[in-house]
Each structure stands twice: as C-alpha cells, then as structure tokens.
Design a protein around this motif. Sequence first.
Motif: not given
Length: 267
Positions: A230, A235, A238
């Motif tokens: 991630y 991200s 996350k």
Amino acid sequence: MFLTKKGIWKIVIKTLIYFAIGSFFIALGVRLTILDADANFMFMLGAFCYACCPIIIAWGRYAEGKGKIIVSCNKLLRNELKPYEFIEEYKKLKSSTDLIVNKPSIEVLQLVAISYDVLDNRENCLSVADEMISVASEKKKTYAKLIKCAILYSYDMVDEAEAIFTEARASKLNFLCQSLVDAILKSDRAMALGDYKTVEAYNLNALSQAFPKPDNLSKLMLHYKLGEVYEKLQSYEKAIPYYQYCVDNGGETALKDSAKSALQRIQ
C-alpha cells in the motif's frame, strides 16, 4: 540431523524394549503351541512388537535429530517472535561436543534463514541459504534453490533470482516445489517486479485463510508485506493499520523497527 549420545541411547533402549516384549510374546506363543493351546494371538502380538522396532528407530531419529529443534523454533520464532534466541539455541546445539551426528537438514536451515531474515541480517541469511543448497539431496536441491530465490527477490537482487528461478522451473517439480513456485510468483517475485496488485491479493488471501491458520510470524510478515504494497501504491491510509500491527506485534524482530520507520515516513 543432530543426534547426541543421549538421543541415540534413547532410541536404542526403546527399540530393545519392544524387541524384548515381542520375543516374550513369541516365546509364550511357542509354549502354548507345545501345550496344544491357541497361540495365534501371542504370535500376532510378538510380530506387532517386532514390526514396531524399525518404526521406533525412524521416528526416534526424526524426533531426536530434527523434531526437538523444530519444536523449539515453533515456540521461539513462530509464536513468541524471538528469532535471536532461536539462533543462539541452534548455534549451541550445532557446536555441542555431545553430538554424534552433526548434519543440518534443509528443514532446520530454512528456519535459521527465516530467523536471520526477520532480524534483517541479510549476509547470514544468504549464507544459510547457500548452506541449504550444499547439504540438500538431489531430490530436495530444487526446493532449496527456490528458497534462496525467494530470499533474493525479497532483497531486490532480481537478476540473480531470475537466473535461479528459470533454472528451477525448467526442472521436474514435485508438489512442494510447485506450491513454492506459485507463492514466489504471486509474492516475492511480483513484489520485486512491481506487480503490487498481485501481491496484495495473494497476501490478503493468505492472511484470511482458515487452514492452515497463519501463526504469529506469518501474520507479522503478511501484515508487513501489505503495508509495503500500500505504501508503494501510495495508499497511505491503507498502509497505516498494517504497519501499526507490526509495531504492536513485532516481538523481537527487525520488522517492528522497520514498521515504525515506515509510519514516520508516510504519516
């Protein structure tokens, strides 16, 4: 295989006990036969005890030579996350003056390599991987090479890993090797080549599977890998809970400190 004098004597004594019991039943059966009594059951018991002798020898060699150190690994490394303690215990056993047989098996060496890996001791990890290949029988040589291949991919040593991987896949693979190839394709190799979605799917599935249920070490490594995925995908929201899991449950591994650094980097 590590066998001490004490371990060998334990195997010998257990085998002799069963042999003696079998001989007793056979002798009793002969006596009953002389007396014209039914002795079939006594002969069956005697044959059973004799048949147990080679099983006791084989199981004893495994239990004394591999089983004890594997049980220790499951406790110290896989459950308590104390890789350094396991390595010290392994070194103490390997250098013991009581050893009659001192031939490390690839199963035990694989556990030692994992221990060095989660301590981020790459030099010793690769050294143990090479030792695995050198001691492996011809039937297990490919498996040992695949273990080193996975380690090389995880260290971003892609060219060397690809050469070994190509060679290994060209050989005839048994079920265990084929399973390892599949894991490498979907995890270590995919990560090294930037196929993060494949790594994500594979590790999420491994983390949620009910059987075999991941142990503490497996859960830690899977969480860390997902955190890395991630982060690579940017991200960050996350990635945070997966890295935080490693900080909270990293035990005495280097993954704990690496996860702390990653959290500081992305937050």
